[in-house]
Design an enzyme around this catalytic site. Structure first.
Site, PDB file in Angstrom:
ATOM      1  N   LYS A  53       0.847  -1.203   0.000  1.00 29.93           N
ATOM      2  CA  LYS A  53       0.000   0.000   0.000  1.00 29.93           C
ATOM      3  C   LYS A  53       0.879   1.248   0.000  1.00 29.93           C
ATOM      4  O   LYS A  53       0.651   2.188  -0.774  1.00 29.93           O
ATOM      5  CB  LYS A  53      -0.909   0.011   1.248  1.00 29.93           C
ATOM      6  CG  LYS A  53      -2.012  -1.032   1.192  1.00 29.93           C
ATOM      7  CD  LYS A  53      -2.709  -1.206   2.552  1.00 29.93           C
ATOM      8  CE  LYS A  53      -3.709  -2.357   2.475  1.00 29.93           C
ATOM      9  NZ  LYS A  53      -4.256  -2.758   3.779  1.00 29.93           N
ATOM     10  N   GLN A  97      -4.464  -1.574  10.006  1.00 31.62           N
ATOM     11  CA  GLN A  97      -4.369  -2.897   9.389  1.00 31.62           C
ATOM     12  C   GLN A  97      -4.901  -3.963  10.353  1.00 31.62           C
ATOM     13  O   GLN A  97      -4.543  -3.994  11.528  1.00 31.62           O
ATOM     14  CB  GLN A  97      -2.903  -3.190   9.013  1.00 31.62           C
ATOM     15  CG  GLN A  97      -2.691  -4.474   8.234  1.00 31.62           C
ATOM     16  CD  GLN A  97      -3.324  -4.460   6.844  1.00 31.62           C
ATOM     17  OE1 GLN A  97      -3.481  -3.401   6.233  1.00 31.62           O
ATOM     18  NE2 GLN A  97      -3.698  -5.620   6.352  1.00 31.62           N
ATOM     19  N   ASP A 120     -11.030   2.770   4.778  1.00 33.03           N
ATOM     20  CA  ASP A 120     -11.437   1.358   4.663  1.00 33.03           C
ATOM     21  C   ASP A 120     -12.957   1.233   4.534  1.00 33.03           C
ATOM     22  O   ASP A 120     -13.462   0.189   4.126  1.00 33.03           O
ATOM     23  CB  ASP A 120     -11.029   0.601   5.941  1.00 33.03           C
ATOM     24  CG  ASP A 120      -9.763  -0.225   5.767  1.00 33.03           C
ATOM     25  OD1 ASP A 120      -9.528  -0.722   4.655  1.00 33.03           O
ATOM     26  OD2 ASP A 120      -9.028  -0.368   6.767  1.00 33.03           O
TER      27      ASP A 120
HETATM   28  N1  GUN Z   1      -6.690  -6.909   6.541  1.00 37.27           N
HETATM   29  C1  GUN Z   1      -7.032  -7.646   5.450  1.00 37.27           C
HETATM   30  N2  GUN Z   1      -7.702  -6.885   4.554  1.00 37.27           N
HETATM   31  C2  GUN Z   1      -7.785  -5.656   5.082  1.00 37.27           C
HETATM   32  C3  GUN Z   1      -8.356  -4.431   4.626  1.00 37.27           C
HETATM   33  O1  GUN Z   1      -8.943  -4.327   3.532  1.00 37.27           O
HETATM   34  N3  GUN Z   1      -8.225  -3.375   5.464  1.00 37.27           N
HETATM   35  C4  GUN Z   1      -7.597  -3.466   6.654  1.00 37.27           C
HETATM   36  N4  GUN Z   1      -7.537  -2.377   7.400  1.00 37.27           N
HETATM   37  N5  GUN Z   1      -7.059  -4.576   7.117  1.00 37.27           N
HETATM   38  C5  GUN Z   1      -7.147  -5.661   6.324  1.00 37.27           C
END
Ligand code: GUN
Length: 293
Positions: A53, A97, A120
């Site tokens: 990311k 995350q 998110d």
């Molecule tokens: N862990 C796995 N997928 C995601 C996501 O799309 N966002 C976040 N914040 N954590 C994750």
């Protein structure tokens, strides 16, 4: 049948070109999108996702920081950190995350994020807006899946869509988006009896469970479009999806590979959500600048 590959890497590269143009346009308006990713602990998969990311943002010339916090941090300390990010006007997007260590209640942390900075789309205000059919910030993976289906020209009106997995991150929001697009949606979970009877009916099958190759070719309807959200690291280091690719591609009309399917789309949509959050937080909040996906 030998299924068409739905190439998420190629599609996300096309979207990235549009994003570059948008980033320059926003610069002219004095809008500088920025993301803070909060990473608690040292989960190996999370480290990789967060790095990917961060790289995407930096490649686009966007500000991005990874806030690394120790795995034994208390919930109160983490909430304090979120508050500081909420109050920092330079921070336009916040992503915590998941998963979080067991001493921390993830939902409490998610609800502490300023909903305008919740890129998110997990905050209950954003989840509720989607539920009410008035989406604001839509979770990145479901948004990326809808974009892939649209790019493939899949007609969702009246289609049978089956979602395997009922998480807040993927299963529930993708079900709502498919329903909004006119599909008849079934959500299966770990208690579903005779899963195969459901998956075999699906014109569009979305699998987001986290169990390598659990969906085999004989569970798929001939001519279905199959979206595999699973990213499972095997003992030999290779990545496998939740769908057994080789048997599935014999039956499906189109299928996403792992890697190179949904994953790159998720990251592209995170940029979309961060750009839009930045526009809405700018003094003019000019909605004509928003990216529409
Ligand atoms: N862990 C796995 N997928 C995601 C996501 O799309 N966002 C976040 N914040 N954590 C994750």
């Amino acid at each position: 049948m030998n299924a068409t590959l739905i190439d998420g890497k190629e599609l996300s590269a096309r979207i990235t070109e549009q994003l570059k143009t948008k980033v320059s346009e926003l610069q002219a308006h004095g809008i500088a999108p920025s993301l803070s990713v909060v990473l608690v602990g040292d989960d190996a998969a999370s480290q990789v996702y967060v790095k990917n990311k961060d790289k995407k943002f930096k490649d686009l010339g966007l500000a991005s920081e990874i806030v690394r916090l120790p795995k034994d941090i208390t919930e109160a300390e983490l909430l304090q950190k979120i508050q500081a990010l909420n109050e920092d006007p330079k921070v336009k997007g916040i992503l915590v995350q998941l998963p979080l260590p067991s001493q921390i209640e993830a939902d409490k942390v998610i609800q502490a994020i300023d909903p305008r900075k919740d890129v998110d789309g997990f905050h209950e205000q954003n989840a509720g807006a989607l539920m009410n059919g008035q989406p604001r910030v839509v979770p990145c993976t479901p948004l990326g899946i809808m974009y892939m289906l649209q790019d493939q020209g899949v007609n969702l009106r009246g289609a049978e869509a089956v979602v395997v997995g009922a998480s807040n991150i993927v299963g529930k929001p993708i079900a709502l988006l498919l329903q909004k697009a006119g599909a008849t949606v079934t959500i299966c979970n770990s208690k579903t009896r005779n899963l195969k009877a459901h998956t075999q009916r699906a014109d569009v099958l979305v699998v987001a469970v986290g169990k390598p190759e659990m969906i085999k070719g004989d569970m798929i309807k001939a001519g279905a479009v199959v979206i595999d959200v699973g990213i499972n690291r095997m003992a030999d280091g290779k990545l496998k999806g939740d769908v057994e690719f080789e048997s599935a591609r014999q039956v499906a009309k189109a299928i996403t590979p792992v890697p190179g399917g949904v994953g790159p789309m998720t990251i592209a949509m995170l940029v979309v959500n961060t750009i839009n959050a930045s526009i809405l937080q700018s003094p003019e909040a000019d909605t004509s600048l928003l990216l529409k996906f």
